[in-house]
Design an enzyme around this catalytic site. Sequence first.
Site, short mmCIF file in Angstrom:
data_model
loop_
_atom_site.label_atom_id
_atom_site.label_comp_id
_atom_site.label_asym_id
_atom_site.label_seq_id
_atom_site.Cartn_x
_atom_site.Cartn_y
_atom_site.Cartn_z
CB SER A 100 -8.25 0.77 5.96
OG SER A 100 -8.93 2.00 6.00
CB SER A 139 -8.12 3.64 3.08
OG SER A 139 -7.24 2.99 3.98
CE LYS A 183 -3.89 1.98 2.65
NZ LYS A 183 -4.71 1.84 3.89
#
Lengths: 485, 476
Positions: free
Chosen positions: A177, A153, A78
């Site tokens: 997330s 997210s 990420k």
Amino acid sequence: MELYELTVHELHEKLVSGETTAREVLDAYYRRIEAVEDRVHAYISLMKETAYAQAEEADRSIREGRIGPLTGVPIALKDICCTRGFPTTCASRILENFRPPYDATVVARLRAAGAVFTGKTNMDEFAMGSSTETSYFGVTRNPWDLERIPGGSSGGSAAAVAADECAAAIGSDTGGSIRQPAALCGVVGMKPTYGRVSRFGLVAFASSLDQIGPFTKDVRDCAILMNVIAGHDPRESTSVPVEIPDYRAFLDRSVEGWKIGIPREYFMEGIDPEVRAAVEGAARALEGSGAKLIEVSLPHTKYCVAVYYIIAPAEASSNLARYDGVRYGFRAEDPRDLLEMYKKTRSAGFGAEVKRRIIIGTYVLSSGYYEAYYKKASQVRALIREDFDRVFALCDVILTPTTPTAAFRLGEKLDDPIQMYLSDIFTISANLAGIPGISVPCGFTGEGLPVGVQFLAPHFEEGRLIQIGSALSTLMPREVRRPRL
Amino acid sequence: MEYEPVIGLEVHAQLLTSSKIFCACSTAFGAPPNTNTCPVCLGMPGVLPVLNRKVVEFAVKMALATNCRINTYNRFARKNYFYPDLPKGYQISQYALPLAEDGHLIVETAAGKKRIGITRIHMEEDAGKLIHDEHNPYSYVDLNRTGVPLIEIVSEPDIHSAEEAAAYLRALHEILVYLGICDGNMEEGSFRCDANVSLRPKGQEAFGTRTELKNMNSFRNVQRALEYEIKRQEYILEGGGEIVQETRLWDDSQGVTNPMRGKEEAHDYRYFPDPDLVTVHIDETWIEEIRKTLPELPMARRERLQKEYGLPAYDAGVLTSSRALADYYEEAARLCGAPKIAANWVMGDLLKLLNEEGKTFDACPVGAASLARMIRLIEDGTISGKIAKELLQEMYAAGKEPEEIIAERGLVQITDEGALKAVIEEILAANPAQVAQYRAGKEKVFGFFVGQAMKATGGKANPRLLNDLLKRMLAP
């Protein structure tokens, strides 16, 4: 079967046995990325150059018999994890082209384990969002339905794993997330105990809630990744020096006799009936294998979203103050004076959702409001934690839906922050309490969208989550469905 | 109307740890800009602070020395504000639960001893420095100082004159330096002071409106700024005006305080507990360990020196003005067994020699043992006090032992009566006119003979013996 369809443990086996090479594997993944990425858009940036160097090094070390747990395995990060010398943007304009001179501890641990980094995945800007629509670099689409969001997210990481654009991925979870996008994309996602995986080098959103964890194609891979990334880090004060077990030891073990808590507050109206049916199906399957379902109550559940949307923005408003255009990242052109430099830089550098949360956070910490908001929220947070302590005295794990609905449509909730915030209603409590949670696929809706079931365990009992997740996978025959891309 | 000033002081002291409070960077002063920095003190994304244990230890020392109650559990908080010298956009400080509270200090003023309360002592990180370019519209940021550990010591509003304020500051400064936790350098900013000042009619309980004074980088400036500010407020109040609550900067060249412009607005620092740092736990065992390392504090030492060595208060004060000086003195006094004489030599000739070179007792070329031997040589009559003065200068310059120089230069005092008699006889014979004058009652001429004898012996004649012999031999 294509190489890119394999799990981490399957790939690793083939690499170690010499059936394939890290280079071949990486080629397969980059071909796959090329084929699907323009539709999915899971990545912000690809790390091709360094990935091939890592693959070459992996092949050399396999030849020399130095084999790490992830040697030659392509993993996506990420874009919130700092990567030395490589852009780390947090999906924000304000960090466009920022190259950290250091690796996050997690990145360093993965490197040392032999992983090959395919690239940096898309996310909501500064991890603020539940749909990966607030990214400065465009939306990510759900591989199961390109008109839908992948969750967020960490939507890019979840989509990359679901679309076979990497073997596994790293995400971060502040209010769900990892677990929420894992559920919406049909993959396994774990948020470990707060303090178990180092936050050093994880760009901070809400420091008391943030935690890094893995996205994998199955629970076995989750155990393998946890073995690599978990552990005490002296560079983080809140990292806990607790012994890490071998998480693989929890695989393929029965949960017979376990007590599974079913919190009534998590099965109220508002849950999509198909989601509810799939989650209840998972519960019954576990019951059928000898576990006992008991109804439990977490009475402060109704305050979780409110508490979270005070504490997380408060910490964020302070954590994001460093993006001022002075030392790195984006700076607005030709300001007249210092104040204008701050205003222009932050106005143009941050997106709407980030600004909304900075404003909320600044407000709740302001003199005159602190007691009513931040302080009160901190007190309620303690009560939420106590709820879990009480319930875990009665059961081994808690079972809930991961999300109230399956993946929603792009744009559906973007202009309605409250609706968007409610999509994390079942995941937020684990962050507030600091306990570990996992989302495991447990079926599909009639439209073919994946559904996830969430398990929660007491602090540092990730092993239980692996054990029950693994048990559930054997009870529910491995889903042969793959997204059609 | 008669007014009473009410003054509270906030002192920031840089701690002498070798590394910063939350990272391993050096705290050395004067390095090229931005060289003592790392991702942590630069406030880069994702980095985290780890507390330097030494900082807690040093802060606890000060808390113990100022009679504070140490909070077993204390925590760091974030003080949020934007400024380019503050990389994270917040300063890690302490707020709701500081390191220590409720202390006090006894200070000596012209009016006698006075107790001044200490509200709190807390730990925090220093900010960087801005360097403004005079020739173009840019400012530069040097972050070497960012993260250097500070303690902030906040006094109660117990101070009622500029003189008391100065005495309190001197006492704090002296303790910090004695403890070896701060170098006390005010020009380099290792010891900084802000003051809150207000006036109230004498006898009134309630405080008046206060102003905050900044930019006073010496004890003298603190005193001058406070004196000025007290007069200024008095003038306004006398004229029926009102004091504006504001921050004012001391202008040293003009000798006035002026309101601070620009940066100062009503700040809301939005303090909240720093989630990146865990609660600091200071248990009794640790406190006791630290207490054992505390040196005798200046005031106690002054009192002991007076009692133990029979020194006057003034001497004890001078001799305890630094720990090195006091240590030096005590060693010399103990070794020579003549504490009063040792005090005179240390405070007089030796201090003068050091001052001439701007040196301190840490770097004194004459060891305390050498000085003690020199004093013993005077005491046993081997050398005269006058010779000793020269001797000390040579010991200081050449770094030699006293006996060595005495032997080289033959400085031993003449105490042999026969030898001295011979010298006197010669002088009397050579100066019959003066002898006659003396014997005729002109006693002033006696000094002439002393001078001649000293000249003839190179100053080595034992003065008492010389006097006796001269008197006897000049007698009619």
